[in-house]
Structure formats: C-alpha cells, structure tokens
Motif scaffolding. Sequence first.
Motif, mmCIF file in Angstrom:
data_model
loop_
_atom_site.group_PDB
_atom_site.id
_atom_site.type_symbol
_atom_site.label_atom_id
_atom_site.label_comp_id
_atom_site.label_asym_id
_atom_site.label_seq_id
_atom_site.Cartn_x
_atom_site.Cartn_y
_atom_site.Cartn_z
ATOM 1 N N LEU A 349 0.824 -1.214 0.000
ATOM 2 C CA LEU A 349 0.000 0.000 0.000
ATOM 3 C C LEU A 349 0.856 1.260 0.000
ATOM 4 N N ILE A 350 1.981 1.227 0.729
ATOM 5 C CA ILE A 350 2.721 2.462 0.966
ATOM 6 C C ILE A 350 3.921 2.633 0.049
ATOM 7 N N ILE A 351 4.444 1.555 -0.541
ATOM 8 C CA ILE A 351 5.693 1.644 -1.294
ATOM 9 C C ILE A 351 5.618 2.599 -2.494
ATOM 10 N N PRO A 352 4.484 2.743 -3.203
ATOM 11 C CA PRO A 352 4.469 3.725 -4.301
ATOM 12 C C PRO A 352 4.675 5.161 -3.829
ATOM 13 N N HIS A 353 4.429 5.413 -2.547
ATOM 14 C CA HIS A 353 4.516 6.774 -2.006
ATOM 15 C C HIS A 353 5.893 7.077 -1.394
ATOM 16 N N LEU A 354 6.843 6.177 -1.618
ATOM 17 C CA LEU A 354 8.205 6.362 -1.111
ATOM 18 C C LEU A 354 9.214 6.489 -2.246
#
Length: 623
Positions: A349-354
């Motif tokens: 869920l969060i990896i695209p936003h890093l």
Amino acid sequence: MVLYRIRVSTGASFHAGSKNQVQLWLVGQHGEAALGKRLWPTRGKGPGAGDEVRFPCYRWVEGDGVLSLPEGTGRTVGEDPQGLFQKHREKELEERRKLYRWGNWKDGLILSVAGTKLSDLPVDERFLEDKRVDFEVSLAKGLADLAIKDSLNVLTCWKDLDDFNRIFWCGQSKLAERVRDSWKEDALFGYQFLNGANPMVLRRSVRLPARLVFPPGMEELQAQLEKELKGGTLFEADFSLLDGIKANVILCSQQYLAAPLVMLKLQPDGKLLPMVIQLQLPSTGSPPPPLFLPTDPPMVWLLAKCWVRSSDFQLHELQSHLLRGHLMAEVIAVATMRCLPSIHPIFKLIIPHLRYTLEINVRARTGLVSDMGVFDQVVSTGGGGHVELLKRAGGFLTYSSFCPPDDLADRGLLGVQSSFYAQDALRLWEIIFRYVERILSLHYKTDVAVKDDPELQTWCREITEIGLQGGQDRGFPVSLQSQNQVCHFVTMCIFTCTGQHSSVHLGQLDWYAWVPNAPCTMRLPPPTTKDATLETVMATLPNFHQASLQMSITWQLGRRQPVMVAVGQHEEEYFSGPEPKAVLKKFREELAALDKEIENRNAKLDMPYEYLRPSLVENSVAI
C-alpha cells in the motif's frame, strides 16, 4: 498435468531490460516445477489480461543469484498460519536491514538513511534515467541563468524595487507575475498565511500573546485586537522559533534574522488583513519593541512586512518543507524497508509513495543544506543556524500536527471559508483514509488481528521510537491496537508523502520568484525606529547575486516536473486479485471527482488554489 503460460517482462526506462535469459522455478505448497527452458524477458510489456497470477518485482535484478518472489496477494503473518512464507519474510528483512541502515545527519535531529553520497544508496532508491537527466539538466540551466543574470547586473547599482525586474525572467508562472504586481498589498500579504507556500504557521488566537507588549499610546490598538478576539476573528502568525538563532555571515558580511509576530483580522469577505507587526520578542530591562502598523509611513510598514516574509521563508523551507515533508517521509521510507516484507499489505500500500525520496533527500543534504551549500551561500539561517532551527523545530513534530483533522482543529482553521488549504487538505485526507480503510479491511478483520501482527507493530515502533527519536513523547503511537488506529497511522504516512509535501512545495515558484515577497536573507538589522526609507529597504533586501540564486533554485525545484506521477496514478501493481484493484479504482475515481470540484471552484476565484489538486499532487516526495 497442469500447463503454465509464463511471461517475464521488465520496465521500460533507460537501461532497463536484459539480453540475458531467465531461469524460473514455480514453487507451490506441494512442490516445485522447473521450467524446461530459459526465457527472454520482454521490455516494457506489462502482464496480459485475464485470469492471471502475478509475481511483482519492481526492482533492479543484478548478478546471477536466485531472486525469490511471492505471488502478489498481500499477506500478514496471521494470514499465513502454516508459515509457508515465513522463511521468505525473514530472509528478505534480514537482507534489507543490511542495505537500509539508520544514519544521523546531525546530532539532535530525527534519523535519516545511512550514507553521505548518492552511491551509498541501494540501487532501487536511485532515480531512473529520465528523472536523473531532467533533474541534472534543469540544475545546469538554473546555474546558467544565474551566471547570465550575474554578468548583466554585476556593474549596475540597484536603487529601486523595480530593479528586481532585471532578474525576473525565464520560466515564471502567471501567479508569480501577479505577486510581483501586488506584493505590497496588505490583502495579498494576509492571503499567503491562508493559501500561500506555507499555510502551516497561522492559527486562530485564543488570547492576546504574552509577547505582545503595548507601548504607551497603543490603547486603541489593544482595544481593536480584543474586539476581534472576542468575535473569533483574530489570528496570529508567530515566528518565535527564530529567536536567538545565529544569523549567517556571507562573504564576510553579517546577515540578520528577526522573530516576528503578526496579528491579523478575518473580514466578513474572507480577506485576512494584518493589524500589527512586532519584529522581536520583548526582553527584560529593555523598552518594549516597536509595534508596526498599517498606518505607519508606507516604507516603514513595507519593511516590517518584508521582515515577516523573510522569516516565513526560513520557517517554510526548513520546518514545513525540509523537516515535516522530506525528512519525515525519509523516516517512513527507511522504517518501511527495514520492517515490512514485500508480501505485507501495508508495504504494498505504501511503497508507491516512497519513490525517489531517499535520493532527493541525499541531494538536499549534499547541495542545499550542506557545508557551503545554497543555504550557506545566500540564506540568512545558513552557516549553522539552519541546523539549530531544525533541532528546535523537532520538538514540534507532534502526531496530531501531521493529521489535518486534528491540526486544523487545533489551529482554529476549520470552517474558515477562505482557507482553501484547509478545505482541500481535509478532503484529500478523507479520500486517502477511505482508500487505506478499504485495503486494510481485506486483511485485518478484527482489532485482535491488528494487535497480533508482529511486523506491523515493529514497523510502528521503528518509526516512533527510532526514526523519530522518541516520537511517543510527541503523541506518536508505539503500537497499533485497533483497525481504526492502523488506518489513521497509515493515512498519516501517505498524506505526509503526498498532499502535505505538495502543499508546501508547489507554491515556491509562485510566491518566491519575486524576491522582495520572500527574501532569502536580510542584510541590515530589524528596524527599531520608524524612519525607514526606500534606501533602507533596498539595503536590507538581498543583493542581486543572492536574489538571482534564490530565483534559480526556486525555478529548478518549484517548476512543474515533467517526470511526475500524480497521487494514486502509479503504474506498478503490487497487489494481485480483484478486490484491491477495485479499491484502487474507487480511490482514483474519488481523486478525479475532487480534482474536478477544485477546478470548478477555482474558475470562480480571483486567485486559484491548486497545491492540493490531485492531478498536481505528486505520489511521493520526489523533488
């Protein structure tokens, strides 16, 4: 016998792809199937349609080792009761913890990734070639423009504010031109606290600030302020954080800082107008500092406002932008890579936003805020003051301040119709929260499932206790005990990396290109009398070289990025299965609806607010 049709594809960026063949093994619960021949990977071809099982990678594959890729369904430890993926999870995190180590750029700050140069970063954190080329070409162009402006102005004498037009060319926005033409107006000065580059300082007053000492003869002003306070229309912007910060010395010339307080009134038409400016805190045994008023001589009042704008520049770039945007995102990124395996749903869920966060931050530490970097060269907090300010600001990194529903309520901005930042931040937060909630509800059916997820708890603790250096003292959780708590925490992480960063990044070109509106440094001390002239103002504002460098960096970092992924629009598919895809589709539909609403609202506004428009909000801290 079962037949498998297998496709291997790579990314389409420069240097992606391979001329080597790939040997594959399919490993299942009851054994493994070795393919009879090796495959040539296709370049830039995504998986086909239909009933497929996907094994997402999305990283560089180098060497001749064996890479283990789980099927793309997200699984917590609790969703793998037989422990089929346990060894994979443990091995992956063991390798990641060697690659992603905590570092400490400066003592007293929140932690960062270990390494002092770009080559120290894991290869998967580096810019792809298109991003790298665009960044470095734009930097070269900015420096070339700086050299031209310097050569054209080195022998000229700047005597008038209009002389700043000599460097106001190349790549300016329409709003920047509006700022140039209207920056002296009180209404535009007040507007910036609501919707400018730094909407994070303003708060509604609940009492008159203790530092606001009224000299004799100011009884009428005090009565006016108390009347606005009683009516709930009194606001303040307090820059006390700058008090006592050591100012820079640039080329043997002392620069100066102030620690202003601005009191403003909100009018029925939504305009926020300044009522009084105090440039320094009172000190025991000294006369109270002067209070500057809109009724003062024009140059006296203008100089006082310039001091406020310069102070806002310092807090914006260091506290709101670098610390609360970039460095906070870096804590989230490092903790995620150290604590969550790629099979974990929160990792997916969060990896695209890093994406690109670690590289852009290393570039900032080696160029903008490094020894002899941009801050040391032209910014009044440079030369060490910027580090001290970051340390002070760390004490204000509270959990609630990263969550707009809490932060806006705390600052009294909910319901302020002319605060478009507040309205849009709240709406974007709510959309992200629903997206997170829908994804996590597929994996956490009960509060017990949240409590019993050891990887989730380790990740939360790593962010709070280690990355944020005791963030529990500022309200950050050290454990997550319910579905709502984990949704709130993950939403905070994603919003910080998307909407919050964009809200303090996108306005730089608009509001900082006209240097008198946001001076990077001040060359004379704050006034203690009311006899300023045009000559005083010009001698205080940045010289032509300082102003030119401010404009060049503002253009490079503040321009619309050609290599940019808007929030929610990432191409990578980390999740398999129809349910997560349906959730992502709904997320994108809600983002598109908000984008259209903002577009329609802006069409009716004299000055559109676009910094939280989903089509312009970047999916990660990448610039």
